[in-house]
Enzyme design. Sequence first.
Site, PDB file in Angstrom:
ATOM      1  N   ASP A   1      39.963  42.242  42.010  1.00  0.00           N
ATOM      2  CA  ASP A   1      41.329  42.651  42.335  1.00  0.00           C
ATOM      3  C   ASP A   1      41.376  43.387  43.669  1.00  0.00           C
ATOM      4  O   ASP A   1      40.360  43.933  44.129  1.00  0.00           O
ATOM      5  CB  ASP A   1      41.878  43.598  41.252  1.00  0.00           C
ATOM      6  CG  ASP A   1      41.963  42.937  39.893  1.00  0.00           C
ATOM      7  OD1 ASP A   1      42.020  41.695  39.838  1.00  0.00           O
ATOM      8  OD2 ASP A   1      41.962  43.678  38.891  1.00  0.00           O
TER       9      ASP A   1
HETATM   10  N1  URA Z   1      38.410  42.942  35.702  1.00  0.00           N
HETATM   11  C1  URA Z   1      39.495  43.473  36.288  1.00  0.00           C
HETATM   12  O1  URA Z   1      40.398  43.945  35.611  1.00  0.00           O
HETATM   13  N2  URA Z   1      39.574  43.469  37.623  1.00  0.00           N
HETATM   14  C2  URA Z   1      38.604  42.981  38.427  1.00  0.00           C
HETATM   15  O2  URA Z   1      38.729  43.033  39.649  1.00  0.00           O
HETATM   16  C3  URA Z   1      37.483  42.433  37.811  1.00  0.00           C
HETATM   17  C4  URA Z   1      37.402  42.415  36.442  1.00  0.00           C
END
Ligand code: URA
Length: 229
Positions: free
Chosen positions: A101
């Site tokens: 993310d």
């Molecule tokens: N899980 C999440 O919520 N975000 C990420 O970036 C990776 C795994």
Amino acid sequence: MRLDRFIAETTGMSRKEATKVLQRDTVTVDGIAQKKTSFQVPEGAHVIWNDMQLELAGPTYLMMHKPLDCVCANHDSRHRTVFTYIDVPNIKALHTVGRLDLDTTGLLLITDDGQWSHRITSPKQQCLKIYHAWVSEPLTEENISAFAAGLELTGEDKPTAPALLEILNEREALVHVHEGRYHQVRRMFAAIGNNVEKLHREQVGSLRLDADLAPGECRVLTAEEIALF
Ligand code: URA
């Protein structure tokens, strides 16, 4: 491969610039001067430009310490992409192995080898990922059992596969998952009424983030690291 493309790929110049090189300079393929952009370069041919041998590089495998506030995409109109931190000639051919993310940091793999990345991201492989999570509410022993049993994520029919929650202190834990669902770790904590404030990926398979890499830095993987997948 066409000669203009060969020159572009081996030097990092554009096809237009490669065409100019062919018009202006001497380029030989196996000792014979060639001017045509469409000339097909045979596999293993010796291509010389200005006394310099042009060689196609093999596939690229990079490990990045992904910083905050950048997206795992090749183009984005609103945010910086992880590729703005990379300086290699074949950048357009690269892709991220899965995604983190915008506000997740940590280990990100980048390559132009689709088969290699598929071995890591394919759900069939159930590749391990370890995340360090900082959360807003105190963690409990019951949370460990809930992660191990599988959690119902909003909008999904199938519960998550068993995951290991390793509590480090009241508001920090390591989460070991073998899936890669959208926002998976944040949604797993949401399912137990908690909230992730900070998320950092430490490991993919048995490959750990190199502690010498500062956020935004990357390095080439070793042959041993590439062979892990
Ligand atoms: N899980 C999440 O919520 N975000 C990420 O970036 C990776 C795994």
